[in-house]
Scaffold this active site. Structure first.
Site, PDB file in Angstrom:
ATOM      1  N   GLY A 113      92.354  20.612  67.572  1.00 57.41           N
ATOM      2  CA  GLY A 113      93.772  20.950  67.394  1.00 57.41           C
ATOM      3  C   GLY A 113      94.231  20.794  65.957  1.00 57.41           C
ATOM      4  O   GLY A 113      93.457  20.430  65.072  1.00 57.41           O
ATOM      5  N   MET A 114      95.496  21.063  65.737  1.00 54.78           N
ATOM      6  CA  MET A 114      95.982  21.083  64.358  1.00 54.78           C
ATOM      7  C   MET A 114      95.972  19.703  63.734  1.00 54.78           C
ATOM      8  O   MET A 114      95.540  19.546  62.591  1.00 54.78           O
ATOM      9  CB  MET A 114      97.375  21.681  64.271  1.00 54.78           C
ATOM     10  N   VAL A 115      96.444  18.683  64.453  1.00 56.85           N
ATOM     11  CA  VAL A 115      96.405  17.335  63.880  1.00 56.85           C
ATOM     12  C   VAL A 115      94.961  16.850  63.815  1.00 56.85           C
ATOM     13  O   VAL A 115      94.557  16.178  62.856  1.00 56.85           O
ATOM     14  CB  VAL A 115      97.312  16.372  64.675  1.00 56.85           C
ATOM     15  N   SER A 162      85.300  23.086  74.775  1.00 56.84           N
ATOM     16  CA  SER A 162      84.610  22.976  73.486  1.00 56.84           C
ATOM     17  C   SER A 162      83.364  22.112  73.561  1.00 56.84           C
ATOM     18  O   SER A 162      82.468  22.231  72.711  1.00 56.84           O
ATOM     19  CB  SER A 162      85.562  22.368  72.450  1.00 56.84           C
ATOM     20  N   CYS A 201     106.640  12.208  63.711  1.00 54.83           N
ATOM     21  CA  CYS A 201     106.666  12.696  62.322  1.00 54.83           C
ATOM     22  C   CYS A 201     108.033  12.543  61.649  1.00 54.83           C
ATOM     23  O   CYS A 201     108.115  12.111  60.490  1.00 54.83           O
ATOM     24  CB  CYS A 201     106.223  14.158  62.277  1.00 54.83           C
ATOM     25  N   GLN A 223     113.025  20.958  60.648  1.00 56.31           N
ATOM     26  CA  GLN A 223     111.617  20.628  60.804  1.00 56.31           C
ATOM     27  C   GLN A 223     110.702  21.841  60.748  1.00 56.31           C
ATOM     28  O   GLN A 223     111.057  22.930  61.184  1.00 56.31           O
ATOM     29  CB  GLN A 223     111.436  19.869  62.129  1.00 56.31           C
ATOM     30  N   SER A 260     104.763  23.625  61.960  1.00 58.64           N
ATOM     31  CA  SER A 260     103.465  23.007  62.255  1.00 58.64           C
ATOM     32  C   SER A 260     103.621  21.794  63.160  1.00 58.64           C
ATOM     33  O   SER A 260     102.673  21.400  63.832  1.00 58.64           O
ATOM     34  CB  SER A 260     102.736  22.615  60.962  1.00 58.64           C
ATOM     35  N   GLY A 261     104.809  21.214  63.194  1.00 57.26           N
ATOM     36  CA  GLY A 261     105.054  20.063  64.057  1.00 57.26           C
ATOM     37  C   GLY A 261     104.904  20.372  65.536  1.00 57.26           C
ATOM     38  O   GLY A 261     104.718  19.461  66.347  1.00 57.26           O
ATOM     39  N   HIS A 312     108.936  18.308  56.828  1.00 55.33           N
ATOM     40  CA  HIS A 312     110.219  18.127  57.508  1.00 55.33           C
ATOM     41  C   HIS A 312     111.271  17.689  56.483  1.00 55.33           C
ATOM     42  O   HIS A 312     111.016  16.829  55.639  1.00 55.33           O
ATOM     43  CB  HIS A 312     110.098  17.034  58.569  1.00 55.33           C
ATOM     44  N   ASN A 329     104.839  16.584  57.467  1.00 55.03           N
ATOM     45  CA  ASN A 329     104.815  16.178  58.872  1.00 55.03           C
ATOM     46  C   ASN A 329     103.433  16.035  59.477  1.00 55.03           C
ATOM     47  O   ASN A 329     103.253  15.250  60.403  1.00 55.03           O
ATOM     48  CB  ASN A 329     105.645  17.152  59.714  1.00 55.03           C
TER      49      ASN A 329
END
Lengths: 349, 349, 349, 349
Positions: free
Chosen positions: B11-13, B38, B148, B175, B178-179, B241, B328
């Site tokens: 994932g993104m984070v 995955s 965040c 914000q 991407s959050g 943010h 963020n």
């Protein structure tokens, strides 16, 4: 039909005036004034047209004049002004000798005997006109409308102050780029970005709102007694200012009552059925993610303010939070002046 | 070197964890866990990489495992978690039996004996770990970082609460998309638009901030006694943010003193010279139009919070206004967990 | 009045159908079908409304049905389809047994005896219907409209192919995000970015355009004989596809002649004065920086294609370059199907 | 260390020069020239800094001078120019009497004996310098780099023209707003929009590309013999130009061979290991949705061009299509001049 002129006719708000006045039942645009660079040219040749709506056929052939009463046609009764502040400060007074000046400029908004008016909010301020004319020995007069952010906020506040006691307000704005004029905000400043500063905007909101919601006793305006603090920010939105509002009430209140008062609010323009008056000055949305500028800015042909997320503050007692969206160049600028002129035309002329 | 794993690695984070841990002097990414879709694939094959920075060579060949302690390699000491809340609620506890869990998930943030920590703000909350391990009979433990928006706000507040008495706070956020994760905000929702609602965000800010700035007496956290109300909004910005902050102080204050305390603020990570600690946790800008997310989000490698427009409220007495920007997904997510882990590695492991 | 239904009524193109059919003089929306998740609910309750125009009052209380002929009301004559390709491939045939299916889906566009039609371009392809009905033993039939990028391009090409000999075409598109559906393009993919790929789009443009501009001899379509190659790209624009067109002619040509043929072009819908037919299918702009999607997408109520920068190639002999903008969800989708239905209603029903 | 100056130092490309020259191993920025409005001020005071990277400490105290050789320090050897075309036409010649002028301006690009150079493409054009100096009786000389769109295209073409026979090229660009300077593109023009026109851009691409890929016989440049036609468009992207390229070859080709030649391409800067030379001038991506400007513009520190979707045209025989992204203010402007200067410093000075 009343013949009207537009001062600052080639600019963005000037273009909005022309677009809103197309097919107007009472006003006929017959004069267009702009800078000397444009004077002498057909309006179509002098203007880079910025609006998605087409330039009205009726103005294309009007020859643009210099911005002075001497250059203005005698058969015009009302001039709409979207002049820059400094220039407006001087030239609007000259026009007021003979013309009704319905001004979106900030130059005279807070001056004694010059009404700063939102027709739904404080139409009684028009009573200042008599004193204004007498004092200056003018046949015409100046009437002004507030700053774009102030109008949307004040419209949403009017049904609240009429029914509840407000102690204080904080407001944080997210304002559209059109508010700065066509060349005002470079794309380099705003794509994937925001700018947390708009010159003089916070000061205008903080003073004009209290002025509009004050009392005019026939001689001067006593501003509303609550306090209002603003933080103003520019975001990558073309049209439509969004504002997050925090209000402390003196006492407890019922949230459904607040929403009901907002949704049912009608002002004088609605009673008089003025052409540009929206059916509902304030529209209340129940969806949790509204209002949004792209979705709600055109409500009421851009003349309504849409509020949403009207909720009790979960932290502060007797406090309200909501979000509003208003169209900054229609209700917040050209449309505001036009509605003022419609009210004047109905009540005074 | 400490071997570390990432839960929610695709994932993104999760990707931010991997990017920030590339070339880390103390941590070596040796395990990556994700959904069963995955699991079994090379990380490079399992992942659509979202960051502009290239995927580190060192992780490309790591075979992704299921997200369970059984699937995790024994030689890992710390796992970083960016799992969805519901799943984190269950699985982080299972990992805590044997691993240090440095979590960005919200599931356990407000739980008794689970430290919610910003290393510059409340490192002493790590003292909860002993009780946490004892109570659960765990060899490992869970440490969490805040939401965040909360992190950026709380970092900026820390030098203020250390030196002044705060009565109340209102904050209005703008914000970044991407959050919400890569697929969280459709472009149709945000181009030429903003969305004035983020689920649960206001509640998290209102509770977590007070918790972080409270007192831990060795048994429980007594939250800070001021009040904080938030209004949260999504704007068309990729990362960073922005928050407009209104603070009422108990007493009058000197504005230069406030700025000076913010600019000179250092916390434990700075004293310990932790790898991810920015030189200045809070950077104070004097330009009237800063901070801006595109310009300031990467300050301190994304680990500093930049504040600007630090000014006395012209309307309310004893009140302060400022605007802040924080990255963020770095300081507000992956970087926060990494800094927590660095502090733990220095003080506890 | 003809009763009509909409298949895929809760999606973005489905909503456009409903918006365009509000106040239609000939069609009355009486049936709405969607997935089983929506079936049984009032349309207003089943739908997240995506358009800035308000949801028409007339559809709010219609109970959504499953998408099958059995669930469709008998008094409906025409169904508009914006179903996903795979589902459309199967279910449109079932509807065609009894209903006229005006489809925006791609499933049957290139099938024998199923007319792929732009009313201004190839209305004669409707002659296929008889064979279609006979072959399948259907009382109803299917008529399709092309892909959004294809429609805009083909409309602009029609006055050219009618008057000049084209040898080859290259086209590079800059397409709006609405073309991918509400959730199709994440904001993370497109803010400060573009995506140089749209699945199957180039193939559709390359085949459908030649098919539309070909000859139907009463039995099959012989595609146009020039060659067309496309490169398709997604840009951060809400509505309105822009296309840069390079055309090689067989012979020299007069540029004013090309512009004149485009500007004066009229098709059958204009002659029949169909309700949704724009006065000018192709509008030619002379300003050097037009067309632009935000400014020109709504020309002709979104049913005109606007071209600009119509110029002789300075490098290649006998070559033309221009740029076009067309509204992708109006002329490029729902409006295309509606115009097809209007033509059918006038000529066949 | 060579002392260098920057002409136009306060503008956007001027700032890129300063940022790229920070910590340069061979060049030391010791002089900064700008308009008379800035002259006499410290650089930090004279400049609104536009880049997200911080202004280097080393330039803050440099006092800006007027833009003339008289005002320039004698110990400077190279001046980098990002002057406006008209001013560059005059003043660069004056500087060339005594200084090496590495110019990003277009004024002298196509002039006889003034090398227009991309170091990986046509370093041999530097041989013109001797004739230039002799003809003008100058101690210094002028060397130029191409327009931003041209550089990215030409770099991608070089490995193709070296290995295949090109007949003709069409290119359609999607260019970033930074290419027009900080105030060049108003946000009103580009949010939810694009502008299909960039003044003189098509002409520059069409002439400069052929000039760069031509032959210099020691006396004049014979341009490449294929034809190239461009259509240029501005899109809402901060940095990074994207170009869709259509190429007709004389003969059939193997697509893997084309990709391999691009990916393995090295030029003189790579062989000389120049400081700003990217390891790979051309990077070939295999993902179907790349290159994207936000993801790929910084490849090779902004000095590589990334290509993707390298594919055989399915319609035209012997034809190639691909998409490229290059950073327009690094490789396309300041970085191009710096690399030219590094080559000159290595080979000539």
């Amino acid at each position: 039909m009343v013949n009207v002129g537009v001062l600052g006719a080639t600019g963005m708000v000037g273009q909005r005036f022309i677009q809103l006045l197309e097919n107007h039942p009472d006003f006929d645009v017959t004069a267009l004034a702009a800078s000397s660079r444009s004077a002498g040219k057909r309006y179509e040749d002098a203007t880079t047209w910025y609006l998605a709506e087409e330039m009205p056929e009726s103005v294309k052939d009007i020859v643009v004049t210099e911005t002075s009463p001497e250059a203005m046609s005698n058969d015009v009764d009302i001039v709409f002004s979207s002049l820059p502040t400094d220039f407006a400060a001087k030239v609007e007074k000259e026009f007021a000798k003979d013309y009704v000046v319905a001004s979106n400029a900030s130059a005279h908004r807070m001056k004694k005997n010059i009404p700063l008016v939102i027709p739904e909010v404080n139409p009684e301020y028009l009573d200042m006109i008599e004193a204004q004319q007498k004092e200056n020995n003018w046949d015409g007069f100046i009437v002004t409308n507030p700053n774009c952010s102030t109008i949307a906020l004040t419209l949403s506040l009017k049904p609240i102050v009429d029914n509840f006691n407000i102690e204080s307000i904080r407001v944080s704005t997210m304002q559209a780029v059109s508010g700065a004029g066509y060349n005002g905000v470079p794309s380099m400043a705003i794509v994937d970005n925001l700018v947390p500063y708009i010159g003089n905007e916070e000061e205008k909101m903080e003073s004009e709102t209290l002025h509009l919601l004050g009392d005019y006793d026939g001689s001067e305006v006593k501003p509303a007694q609550f306090k209002l603090s603003a933080s103003c920010h520019r975001v990558p939105v073309i049209d439509g200012h969004t504002e997050a509002v925090f209000i402390d009430f003196d006492d407890d209140f019922d949230i459904e009552d607040v929403k009901s008062k907002m949704a049912s609010f009608k002002g004088l323009p609605q009673k008089l059925n003025l052409f540009s008056a929206p059916e509902n000055p304030v529209i209340v949305k129940e969806e949790e993610d509204r209002p949004q500028p792209r979705m709600d800015r055109n409500a009421g042909n851009g003349m309504s303010v849409t509020v949403g997320r009207v909720r009790k503050d979960q932290v502060f007692d007797n406090s309200l939070k909501y979000v509003l969206v208003g169209h900054n160049t229609i209700r917040g600028a050209a449309g505001a002046s036009v509605l003022n002129a419609e009210l004047i035309n109905d009540k005074i002329l």
